[in-house]
Design an enzyme around this catalytic site. Sequence first.
Site, short mmCIF file in Angstrom:
data_model
loop_
_atom_site.label_atom_id
_atom_site.label_comp_id
_atom_site.label_asym_id
_atom_site.label_seq_id
_atom_site.Cartn_x
_atom_site.Cartn_y
_atom_site.Cartn_z
N ARG A 101 31.54 64.82 75.59
CA ARG A 101 31.58 63.54 74.86
C ARG A 101 33.00 62.97 74.82
NH1 ARG A 101 26.72 63.45 71.64
NH2 ARG A 101 27.26 61.29 71.37
N ARG A 158 33.73 57.75 70.37
CA ARG A 158 34.22 57.15 69.12
C ARG A 158 35.58 57.58 68.61
NH1 ARG A 158 28.89 58.61 66.15
NH2 ARG A 158 29.29 60.31 67.59
N ARG A 170 33.18 48.64 71.08
CA ARG A 170 31.97 48.79 70.27
C ARG A 170 31.83 47.67 69.25
NH1 ARG A 170 27.92 49.61 68.57
NH2 ARG A 170 27.34 51.56 67.56
N ASP A 174 23.55 58.16 77.95
CA ASP A 174 23.01 58.99 76.87
C ASP A 174 21.81 59.76 77.38
OD1 ASP A 174 23.37 59.45 73.88
OD2 ASP A 174 21.22 59.10 74.02
N TYR A 194 13.47 64.36 70.22
CA TYR A 194 13.72 62.96 69.83
C TYR A 194 12.47 62.10 70.02
CZ TYR A 194 18.71 63.86 69.21
OH TYR A 194 19.91 64.32 68.75
O1 CP3 Z 1 31.62 61.25 77.20
C1 CP3 Z 1 30.48 61.73 77.33
O2 CP3 Z 1 30.25 62.93 77.13
C2 CP3 Z 1 29.36 60.87 77.88
C3 CP3 Z 1 28.50 60.26 76.94
C4 CP3 Z 1 27.39 60.94 76.15
C5 CP3 Z 1 26.79 60.26 75.06
N1 CP3 Z 1 25.74 61.02 74.62
C6 CP3 Z 1 27.21 58.94 74.55
C7 CP3 Z 1 26.85 58.56 73.18
C8 CP3 Z 1 26.72 62.17 76.30
C9 CP3 Z 1 26.98 63.28 77.28
C10 CP3 Z 1 25.67 62.19 75.33
C11 CP3 Z 1 24.72 63.31 75.19
C12 CP3 Z 1 23.82 63.33 74.04
N2 CP3 Z 1 23.23 62.28 73.38
C13 CP3 Z 1 23.30 64.52 73.45
C14 CP3 Z 1 23.59 65.91 73.94
C15 CP3 Z 1 24.92 66.42 73.54
C16 CP3 Z 1 25.09 66.67 72.06
O3 CP3 Z 1 26.04 66.13 71.50
O4 CP3 Z 1 24.31 67.48 71.50
C17 CP3 Z 1 22.44 64.15 72.40
C18 CP3 Z 1 21.67 65.11 71.48
C19 CP3 Z 1 22.39 62.73 72.36
C20 CP3 Z 1 21.58 61.87 71.47
C21 CP3 Z 1 22.41 60.95 70.69
N3 CP3 Z 1 23.01 59.80 71.18
C22 CP3 Z 1 22.76 61.07 69.31
C23 CP3 Z 1 22.30 62.17 68.40
C24 CP3 Z 1 23.57 59.95 69.00
C25 CP3 Z 1 24.12 59.55 67.64
C26 CP3 Z 1 25.08 60.48 67.09
C27 CP3 Z 1 26.13 60.97 68.06
O5 CP3 Z 1 26.16 62.19 68.32
O6 CP3 Z 1 26.90 60.18 68.59
C28 CP3 Z 1 23.75 59.20 70.19
C29 CP3 Z 1 24.54 57.97 70.36
C30 CP3 Z 1 25.68 58.10 71.31
N4 CP3 Z 1 25.61 58.62 72.57
C31 CP3 Z 1 27.01 57.70 71.06
C32 CP3 Z 1 27.75 57.96 72.23
C33 CP3 Z 1 29.23 57.69 72.50
C34 CP3 Z 1 27.51 57.09 69.73
C35 CP3 Z 1 28.14 55.82 69.99
C36 CP3 Z 1 28.46 54.96 68.84
O7 CP3 Z 1 27.90 55.09 67.73
O8 CP3 Z 1 29.31 54.12 69.11
#
Ligand code: CP3
Length: 329
Positions: free
Chosen positions: A20, A24, A33, A69, A141
């Site tokens: 990640r 943020r 954002r 994502d 999910y």
């Molecule tokens: O830089 C990177 O690694 C690439 C981007 C990436 C995102 N999500 C962007 C994102 C990756 C690899 C993911 C994977 C992801 N998404 C997982 C598996 C990894 C983990 O952390 O367990 C899961 C379970 C998700 C599902 C998801 N997407 C959740 C639970 C959320 C909200 C809370 C959170 O963890 O951020 C998201 C939204 C999301 N995906 C954001 C980002 C940067 C949040 C962005 C924002 O609010 O501006």
Amino acid sequence: MFLKALHCQNERRPPVWMMRQAGRYLPEYRELREKHSLWTLFHEPELAAEITLQPLRRYPFDASIVFSDILVIGEALGLKVHYVDGQAPHFEPLVTDVKQLYICDVEERLSYVAQTIEFLIPQLKVPLIGFAGGPFTVACYMVGGQDKAKKWLYSDPISFHVLLKTITEATISYLKMQIRAGVSAIQIFDSWAGILPQNEFRSCCTHYLKKIRDSLAEVPVILFCRGSSLFVDELVSINPTCISFDWQKPLSELRTRVPKHISVQGNLDPLILFSTKDRVKHEVTKLVKSMKGDPGFILNLGHGILPHTPLENVQAVLESARSVSSMLV
Ligand code: CP3
């Protein structure tokens, strides 16, 4: 260096990247954002590519990961994903019956991810990692949470496995598309796999992860799940190129249970980065020393980097990894 380490052939310092790493904790991400919804950032290839590049401009990471994502795969199954600020993302409608799902044209629906990758490749000096969620995690999910997924599994295993099989098929097409577009490695995030008892881990995770792994013979595959230290033998049986461990056990100890041809990635606690710079340096030094001489070690966190992580401590991880390694040579 990253690709060499994946294949257990790295003779230099360990490569470093952070799960990640685009997101943020970076002020430049937060600025974008404010102007765009998360949906737009994921769907506009030029914006997604820009966010992928942001951490690389600031830090000398040895790998990059496509900004997307794990839940976008829902779009290839006819579902809508909503990203609402301050809440976990959710699907609409939730899946309560496998008959709701049909595999659409995956490449058509997710073509914007291939465009992001194609856009990035000429601009990158480090390998690009593509990714997808593990079928069980994505299913959690889709059905509206981990408890609902487990209840469905225990009350009607046959249809729950149809759900997992459908997600697996769509995921394989999706990852093949990413490989054709140019990624050098794939990471599978099965973040919620660790909530399952061993037998169910085997039937709901190992089985489908192996199907995915075996379909992608042409690129290195990294497996990540939470609770990985509980399931070492299961993860090894999938024969991935690399296993990404979380922080519960020392990586050097886990290493002894992983065959030499499989590389290991991890495993700093992401919350360590909220302590002092000296503590961060101490932890990185301890980890790098404990993995000294291992040609298949990739330094990473045990889970994604958290919002509000102090920027100077990200720098401290990279700096101390380099300085300890040069002392060890
Ligand atoms: O830089 C990177 O690694 C690439 C981007 C990436 C995102 N999500 C962007 C994102 C990756 C690899 C993911 C994977 C992801 N998404 C997982 C598996 C990894 C983990 O952390 O367990 C899961 C379970 C998700 C599902 C998801 N997407 C959740 C639970 C959320 C909200 C809370 C959170 O963890 O951020 C998201 C939204 C999301 N995906 C954001 C980002 C940067 C949040 C962005 C924002 O609010 O501006």
